[in-house]
Structures are given as C-alpha cells and as structure tokens.
Design a protein around this motif. Structure first.
Motif, PDB file in Angstrom:
ATOM      1  N   THR A 210       0.803  -1.222   0.000  1.00  0.00           N
ATOM      2  CA  THR A 210       0.000   0.000   0.000  1.00  0.00           C
ATOM      3  C   THR A 210       0.837   1.275   0.000  1.00  0.00           C
ATOM      4  N   LEU A 211       2.061   1.236   0.481  1.00  0.00           N
ATOM      5  CA  LEU A 211       2.893   2.442   0.567  1.00  0.00           C
ATOM      6  C   LEU A 211       3.861   2.595  -0.599  1.00  0.00           C
ATOM      7  N   ALA A 212       3.897   1.620  -1.497  1.00  0.00           N
ATOM      8  CA  ALA A 212       4.901   1.626  -2.562  1.00  0.00           C
ATOM      9  C   ALA A 212       4.792   2.856  -3.453  1.00  0.00           C
ATOM     10  N   ALA A 213       3.568   3.226  -3.864  1.00  0.00           N
ATOM     11  CA  ALA A 213       3.397   4.369  -4.761  1.00  0.00           C
ATOM     12  C   ALA A 213       3.834   5.666  -4.087  1.00  0.00           C
ATOM     13  N   ASP A 214       3.503   5.826  -2.814  1.00  0.00           N
ATOM     14  CA  ASP A 214       3.885   7.046  -2.100  1.00  0.00           C
ATOM     15  C   ASP A 214       5.399   7.132  -1.942  1.00  0.00           C
ATOM     16  N   LEU A 215       6.052   6.006  -1.704  1.00  0.00           N
ATOM     17  CA  LEU A 215       7.512   6.009  -1.605  1.00  0.00           C
ATOM     18  C   LEU A 215       8.145   6.439  -2.919  1.00  0.00           C
ATOM     19  N   ALA A 216       7.577   5.986  -4.033  1.00  0.00           N
ATOM     20  CA  ALA A 216       8.113   6.360  -5.341  1.00  0.00           C
ATOM     21  C   ALA A 216       7.972   7.858  -5.571  1.00  0.00           C
ATOM     22  N   VAL A 217       6.835   8.428  -5.181  1.00  0.00           N
ATOM     23  CA  VAL A 217       6.612   9.868  -5.342  1.00  0.00           C
ATOM     24  C   VAL A 217       7.594  10.672  -4.502  1.00  0.00           C
ATOM     25  N   ARG A 218       7.827  10.215  -3.300  1.00  0.00           N
ATOM     26  CA  ARG A 218       8.722  10.935  -2.381  1.00  0.00           C
ATOM     27  C   ARG A 218      10.195  10.606  -2.617  1.00  0.00           C
ATOM     28  N   ALA A 219      10.475   9.632  -3.471  1.00  0.00           N
ATOM     29  CA  ALA A 219      11.841   9.176  -3.741  1.00  0.00           C
ATOM     30  C   ALA A 219      12.513   8.666  -2.478  1.00  0.00           C
ATOM     31  N   TRP A 220      11.728   7.971  -1.661  1.00  0.00           N
ATOM     32  CA  TRP A 220      12.261   7.362  -0.453  1.00  0.00           C
ATOM     33  C   TRP A 220      12.664   5.928  -0.760  1.00  0.00           C
ATOM     34  N   THR A 221      13.754   5.491  -0.165  1.00  0.00           N
ATOM     35  CA  THR A 221      14.131   4.085  -0.272  1.00  0.00           C
ATOM     36  C   THR A 221      13.350   3.282   0.778  1.00  0.00           C
ATOM     37  N   PRO A 222      13.185   1.976   0.581  1.00  0.00           N
ATOM     38  CA  PRO A 222      12.502   1.174   1.595  1.00  0.00           C
ATOM     39  C   PRO A 222      13.161   1.259   2.971  1.00  0.00           C
ATOM     40  N   SER A 223      14.493   1.309   2.997  1.00  0.00           N
ATOM     41  CA  SER A 223      15.167   1.382   4.298  1.00  0.00           C
ATOM     42  C   SER A 223      14.858   2.699   5.007  1.00  0.00           C
ATOM     43  N   THR A 224      14.798   3.801   4.243  1.00  0.00           N
ATOM     44  CA  THR A 224      14.456   5.098   4.833  1.00  0.00           C
ATOM     45  C   THR A 224      13.044   5.078   5.389  1.00  0.00           C
ATOM     46  N   ALA A 225      12.113   4.526   4.611  1.00  0.00           N
ATOM     47  CA  ALA A 225      10.729   4.471   5.059  1.00  0.00           C
ATOM     48  C   ALA A 225      10.567   3.585   6.284  1.00  0.00           C
ATOM     49  N   LEU A 226      11.246   2.436   6.279  1.00  0.00           N
ATOM     50  CA  LEU A 226      11.131   1.531   7.424  1.00  0.00           C
ATOM     51  C   LEU A 226      11.715   2.179   8.675  1.00  0.00           C
ATOM     52  N   ALA A 227      12.826   2.888   8.509  1.00  0.00           N
ATOM     53  CA  ALA A 227      13.404   3.601   9.650  1.00  0.00           C
ATOM     54  C   ALA A 227      12.435   4.649  10.184  1.00  0.00           C
ATOM     55  N   ALA A 228      11.731   5.343   9.276  1.00  0.00           N
ATOM     56  CA  ALA A 228      10.756   6.353   9.698  1.00  0.00           C
ATOM     57  C   ALA A 228       9.621   5.712  10.477  1.00  0.00           C
ATOM     58  N   LEU A 229       9.132   4.561  10.002  1.00  0.00           N
ATOM     59  CA  LEU A 229       8.032   3.886  10.683  1.00  0.00           C
ATOM     60  C   LEU A 229       8.429   3.466  12.092  1.00  0.00           C
TER      61      LEU A 229
END
Length: 453
Positions: A279-298
């Motif tokens: 569900t978060l994949a599209a938003d990560l692409a828009v924000r140019a976040w890597t999965p590791s960055t997003a997981l760290a944020a969560l």
C-alpha cells in the motif's frame, strides 16, 4: 477502586529506593538491548557471514529466538515461585552478578574462531533464564516500596524505560560495534584498534551495567513480604497463580483481553515491512524514499510514540479511580491506529498511526500493572504475576507465525487493518463487560488458601 490487599504506604525513603532501582535497571536494560543487538550482528556478519551459510544463519536466528521466547514465557511460573519463596533482594543481586559473569563468558564466545551453534543457543537460553528470574523479583519488589496512588506513575516510568532502551539501544550498539574501525582510522588504543569489530566490547558494556546494578542494590533495602500460611510444595506453588486468577473472573477477563490484543497486534512486526512493497509503494516512489528510509521512519515514530507515552503516564500519574478506562480506551485507540496504518496509502499517515499506537500502549500497560499490584497480595505476586506474564505473552509467537502465513496469501495492509479493527471491537466490548468493570469496585473476598503438599 478499593484494595483488599493494598501495598504498604512507605515513607519517602521507599520512593527514593524505587528511583535508585529504576535508574540502575534503566542502565542494565540499555546494556542488555545493546548486547542483544550485537549478538544478532555477530551471527549475521561474523559467525555465519558466507553466502553458503544462509541455512545455518537462519537456523541460528530461529533457535536463539525460540530459546529466548520459550524460557522467558514458559519458565515464568518457576521464576515466580522463586520470587515468592526467596529474598527478592538476594535474587536481584544474584541475577545481576550471574549476568555479569555470563557476559564475560560471552566475550570469550564471540572472540573464539568458530563457536558451535549449540553454545550460542545455550548462551541465549542462560540469558533468558536470568532475565525471567530477575523480572519476577523486580516486578514484585517495587509494589512494596511505592504507595498505591503512585503505582501508575512508577509503572509509567518502567514503560518509558523499556521504550527508551529499545529506541536508542540498537543505535548505541551499532556505534560501539563500529568503534574499532573508527579508532583504526583516527588513532586510539592499539588493543581496541586490533579488534575486528566491537561485538565483544558491547558484551563488556553489558557486564559493567550488571555490576553497577548489583552495587546499587547492595546498598538498598528491598523488603520481601513474609510468606503467609504453611509452606507448600513446588507443584502447589506452580499451579497457585492459575488458581488465584481463575477464582477472580474480573482479573481473568482483563488478562484475556491483553492475550487477544497481543494475538492481533504482535504479528504486525512481520506485516509493517511488507507495506513498503504494498500500500505504501506508490507514495515512496513519489517521495523518492528508499525502503530502508521508510522503514526507519516507521519504527522511529513508533519508538518515539512509546517513549512519549511512557513519559506522559509517568508525569501524570494515571487515573486514581476507574483504571480500567485507562486500559481499554487506549487499547481500543491503539487497535484503530493499527487499522489506519494498514489501510492508508501515505507513509506519513502510516507513521502518524504508529505514533498514536506507541502513545497508547504505555498507558494501558501501566494501568493494568497498577490494578494487579493493588489486587494481588504482595506475598503471592511472584506466582500470580508470572502466570499473568505467560498467559498474556504465549500468543506472541503464534501471532508472528499467523501474520507471516496470512501475508503469504493476502495483502499485508488488509491483514493489519482487519486485525486492528478486531482488537478495537474486542476492547470496546470489554468496556461493557460487568466482570471487567468490577475491577473498579470492591475486591472480591475469595482467596485460595495455600495448602501443604
């Protein structure tokens, strides 16, 4: 709420003793998080680092996790019996001294060329056994030091301690592990620069934290309530906690609420990373976040929420009356927050949901512990609390496995959302349960008397 078995109302000296205990425990808890993180790093990057050792690595990670969970959960009743039979201060001292010795042995283990897997598992099992015994003695000690009205604040401080250690422990561990490499680049002690990494150093730090905790305890008086009635056999003591809880439907209902809540939420540790490819994949692409960055944020937002939640309950002191509202309403909100995290397509909203989840759980845990401390006689708290711990946590590995199986066939976000909704509905229903509401009234007079045998 009235208490049939209120803890003693000690002087300010009792609160100061608790603060010393809490401070030394905070240092020791942080040391244990650091060393636990270091052992995981050691397994991944040193002991089973080769590509062809992937199977051995998976076995090592699984067996060490199982050893920890099995002993801490199912060994809890025996640890509780020890806490009620023996002097609790001596138990804490012994556990800290043995913990320091175990970490010293661990240094030898991680610096050996190729320690066998059984030794690593045995090390983890011994660490888990000491943790179980120490927790049983510690959890039953501070209720004899802290006045009843201060119990939510004390329990909130314990929640803040755990959350803070969990939040900063891995980062501190990573810093210590990388210290030899930093020294080799910038100059420093030759003995430390010669180490491959700082895994052994983290175990030394943990050993030092145990020593400090033992030295603090050495100068404190921690009362052990006198045992009431005739001395009973081991079999009776192991089953006493079950008897006590089953005889009190209000406490049993409260305990089952936490058991079901854990079943529906603990598995989220498996599901949250899968949101990054769902569900978060599209938003990560828009924000140019890597999965590791997003997981760290969560996980950072979840950790910060837990820390702030613990600090709030510590400063506030919690509800003096109707404490069940301080349990069920936060759990209901936490369930809805989990549902929001699973259903949203925005990583920022998902992070906000985790902040709310983290804020709610310390309040629920602190108010629950305060009720148990107020309703259970101090001399049997070891046996009762250990069964409480086992029944509330035995679903944790089940939840983790179930979440993994469900995520293999369903979208992780859907599983997370529906589990959160179910948790919220169950907690909402418990608000209407007269058995649970009786916890806000007089304590039932039924009390299973000890018998010999």
């Amino acid at each position: 709420m009235t208490d049939r078995f209120p803890p003693p109302r000690p002087s300010a000296e009792g609160w100061r003793t608790f603060l010393w205990l809490w401070g030394s425990q905070a240092l020791s808890a942080l040391g244990s998080i650091v060393s636990g993180f270091a052992i995981s790093v050691y397994l991944v990057q040193t002991r089973f680092a080769l590509p062809e050792q992937r199977g051995e690595l998976a076995a090592a990670l699984t067996l060490t996790l199982l050893a920890w969970n099995i002993i801490t959960i199912f060994g809890a009743p025996l640890a509780g019996v020890l806490a009620d039979r023996l002097d609790r201060r001596r138990i804490l001292l012994t556990a800290n001294v043995l913990g320091a010795a175990l970490m010293a042995l661990g240094v030898g283990m991680v610096t050996a060329p190729t320690p066998p897997l059984w030794l690593i598992v045995a090390f983890t099992a011994a660490e888990a056994a000491l943790f179980a015994v120490h927790s049983a003695a510690f959890d039953t000690s501070y209720s004899t030091l802290v006045p009843r009205e201060q119990l939510p604040r004390a329990n909130g401080m314990m929640q803040a301690l755990t959350s803070t250690a969990t939040l900063i422990g891995p980062g501190l561990g990573a810093l210590i592990i990388g210290l030899p490499a930093l020294i080799r680049q910038g100059g420093g002690p030759a003995w430390l620069a010669g180490w491959t990494d700082g895994v052994a150093l983290t175990l030394m730090v943990d050993a030092l934290s145990f020593v400090v905790a033992a030295l603090v305890l050495w100068r404190l008086h921690v009362p052990t309530p006198p045992r009431q009635g005739a001395r009973t056999g081991l079999t009776h003591d192991l089953t006493y906690g079950w008897t006590f809880i089953v005889a009190r439907p209000a406490l049993l209902n409260l305990l089952l609420t936490f058991t079901v809540f854990n079943l529906l939420t603990v598995g989220s540790v498996v599901l949250r990373p899968l949101l990054l490819t769902g569900t978060l994949a599209a938003d990560l692409a828009v924000r140019a976040w890597t999965p590791s960055t997003a997981l760290a944020a969560l996980y950072t937002t979840l950790g910060l929420g837990s820390v702030v939640g613990g600090l709030i309950i510590s400063a506030w002191g919690g509800l003096r009356e109707r404490r069940t509202l301080g349990i069920l309403i936060p759990l209901l909100v936490a369930g809805l927050a989990q549902a929001l995290t699973g259903s949203t397509h925005s990583v920022l909203i998902a992070s906000a949901g985790l902040v709310v989840y983290g804020l709610m759980t310390p309040s629920a845990a602190a108010h629950s512990m305060s009720i148990w401390q107020s309703q259970v006689p101090p001399e049997v708290q070891g046996r009762v609390f250990s069964v409480r711990r086992m029944l509330s946590q035995f679903t944790n590995p089940i939840s983790t496995a179930a979440a993994g199986l469900a995520a293999a066939h369903l979208p992780a976000g859907d599983v997370l959302s529906w589990a959160g909704v179910a948790a919220a509905v169950i907690c909402g229903a418990q608000l209407l349960n007269p058995a649970v509401r009786r916890l806000d009234g007089p304590v039932p007079s039924t009390h299973p008397e000890p018998t010999t045998g």
